[in-house]
Design an enzyme around this catalytic site. Structure first.
Site, PDB file in Angstrom:
ATOM      1  N   ASN A  60       0.777  -1.195   0.010  1.00 18.86           N
ATOM      2  CA  ASN A  60       0.165   0.072  -0.105  1.00 18.86           C
ATOM      3  C   ASN A  60       0.882   1.060   0.109  1.00 18.86           C
ATOM      4  O   ASN A  60       1.922   1.552   0.541  1.00 18.86           O
ATOM      5  CB  ASN A  60      -1.155   0.032   1.203  1.00 18.86           C
ATOM      6  CG  ASN A  60      -0.518  -0.218   2.643  1.00 18.86           C
ATOM      7  OD1 ASN A  60       0.701  -0.803   2.897  1.00 18.86           O
ATOM      8  ND2 ASN A  60      -1.004   0.188   3.598  1.00 18.86           N
ATOM      9  N   GLU A  62       0.147   5.055   0.672  1.00 18.33           N
ATOM     10  CA  GLU A  62      -0.624   6.318   1.130  1.00 18.33           C
ATOM     11  C   GLU A  62      -0.031   7.492   0.679  1.00 18.33           C
ATOM     12  O   GLU A  62       0.966   7.852   0.335  1.00 18.33           O
ATOM     13  CB  GLU A  62      -0.888   6.023   2.550  1.00 18.33           C
ATOM     14  CG  GLU A  62      -1.429   4.821   3.015  1.00 18.33           C
ATOM     15  CD  GLU A  62      -1.681   4.662   4.665  1.00 18.33           C
ATOM     16  OE1 GLU A  62      -1.312   5.414   5.377  1.00 18.33           O
ATOM     17  OE2 GLU A  62      -2.248   3.668   4.818  1.00 18.33           O
ATOM     18  N   CYS A  71      -4.175   0.786  -2.339  1.00 17.68           N
ATOM     19  CA  CYS A  71      -4.032  -0.752  -1.867  1.00 17.68           C
ATOM     20  C   CYS A  71      -2.817  -1.574  -2.226  1.00 17.68           C
ATOM     21  O   CYS A  71      -2.452  -1.307  -3.483  1.00 17.68           O
ATOM     22  CB  CYS A  71      -5.310  -1.546  -1.685  1.00 17.68           C
ATOM     23  SG  CYS A  71      -6.499  -0.677  -0.948  1.00 17.68           S
ATOM     24  N   GLU A  73      -2.932  -4.521  -3.120  1.00 22.48           N
ATOM     25  CA  GLU A  73      -3.294  -5.356  -4.418  1.00 22.48           C
ATOM     26  C   GLU A  73      -3.641  -4.679  -5.484  1.00 22.48           C
ATOM     27  O   GLU A  73      -3.104  -5.046  -6.460  1.00 22.48           O
ATOM     28  CB  GLU A  73      -4.988  -5.864  -3.798  1.00 22.48           C
ATOM     29  CG  GLU A  73      -5.063  -6.870  -2.792  1.00 22.48           C
ATOM     30  CD  GLU A  73      -4.927  -5.828  -1.513  1.00 22.48           C
ATOM     31  OE1 GLU A  73      -4.904  -4.861  -1.355  1.00 22.48           O
ATOM     32  OE2 GLU A  73      -6.054  -6.714  -0.480  1.00 22.48           O
ATOM     33  N   CYS A 107     -10.581  -3.708  -4.018  1.00 18.14           N
ATOM     34  CA  CYS A 107      -9.763  -4.737  -4.705  1.00 18.14           C
ATOM     35  C   CYS A 107     -10.177  -5.759  -4.946  1.00 18.14           C
ATOM     36  O   CYS A 107      -9.841  -6.663  -5.719  1.00 18.14           O
ATOM     37  CB  CYS A 107      -8.582  -4.827  -3.345  1.00 18.14           C
ATOM     38  SG  CYS A 107      -7.550  -3.303  -3.559  1.00 18.14           S
TER      39      CYS A 107
HETATM   40  N1  THU Z   1      -5.144  -1.907   2.804  1.00 21.43           N
HETATM   41  C1  THU Z   1      -4.678  -2.544   1.777  1.00 21.43           C
HETATM   42  O1  THU Z   1      -3.451  -2.140   1.004  1.00 21.43           O
HETATM   43  N2  THU Z   1      -5.241  -3.981   1.238  1.00 21.43           N
HETATM   44  C2  THU Z   1      -6.127  -4.374   1.954  1.00 21.43           C
HETATM   45  O2  THU Z   1      -6.571  -5.411   1.756  1.00 21.43           O
HETATM   46  C3  THU Z   1      -6.888  -3.585   3.188  1.00 21.43           C
HETATM   47  C4  THU Z   1      -6.240  -2.269   3.233  1.00 21.43           C
HETATM   48  C5  THU Z   1      -4.592  -0.563   3.144  1.00 21.43           C
HETATM   49  C6  THU Z   1      -5.290   0.770   2.764  1.00 21.43           C
HETATM   50  C7  THU Z   1      -4.802   1.693   3.669  1.00 21.43           C
HETATM   51  O3  THU Z   1      -3.598   2.083   3.228  1.00 21.43           O
HETATM   52  C8  THU Z   1      -4.458   0.942   4.848  1.00 21.43           C
HETATM   53  O4  THU Z   1      -4.527  -0.563   4.328  1.00 21.43           O
HETATM   54  C9  THU Z   1      -5.579   0.974   5.774  1.00 21.43           C
HETATM   55  O5  THU Z   1      -6.881   0.858   5.266  1.00 21.43           O
END
Ligand code: THU
Length: 149
Positions: A60, A62, A71, A73, A107
């Site tokens: 991920n 941000e 995300c 994925e 995702c």
């Molecule tokens: N997040 C993911 O990257 N994949 C997931 O399956 C669940 C959530 C990330 C998004 C964000 O950066 C952090 O987790 C908190 O939601």
């Protein structure tokens, strides 16, 4: 060796100790270390095995403009498509915390684009796979590319 900590409702469906799944888990756990998650403090890693057998990983990423984050994925799928591949055969995600962290709704749809209903999607913690799902379990009666065909 990674251990399962939460029982799969039907552990015979998938073998999370399968060496190929372990390899995918290792890739997801490794890329998770590169996550840019200073706002949620929730690093996630994802690894995809494509039809050719190649593993694509993503974490991920941000943004201070919060909705602009992506995300793990999505990052892994981007790497796969950028390499010219279009078919997902297995997915492992790795996240922290006590719970089983499954892919977010967005995702699930992103994976669905390149997967079929039987594609295994494993939700792991840092110690190993916790639960395994099929694509159809995560996104039942889904809308897919075939609807536009
Ligand atoms: N997040 C993911 O990257 N994949 C997931 O399956 C669940 C959530 C990330 C998004 C964000 O950066 C952090 O987790 C908190 O939601």
């Amino acid at each position: 060796m990674a251990a399962r900590t939460v029982a799969d409702p039907d552990p015979r469906r998938f073998d999370p100790m399968d060496p190929a799944t372990q390899e995918l888990f290792d890739a997801a756990a490794a890329v998770r270390a590169n996550a840019h998650a200073p706002y949620s403090r929730f690093p996630v890693g994802a690894a995809i095995r494509s039809a050719s057998g190649v593993i694509f990983a993503g974490c991920n990423v941000e943004s201070v403009s919060f909705p602009e984050g992506i995300c793990a994925e999505a990052a892994a799928i981007g790497a796969m498509v950028s390499a010219g591949e279009r078919e997902i055969v297995e997915v492992v995600t790795v996240a922290g915390g006590e719970r089983v962290t499954t892919c977010c709704g967005g995702c699930r749809q992103r994976i669905r684009e390149f997967a079929d209903p039987t594609t295994p999607v494993h939700a792991a913690g840092p110690e190993g796979v916790r639960r395994s799902f099929t694509m159809a379990e995560l996104l039942p009666e889904s809308f897919g590319p075939e609807h536009l065909a």
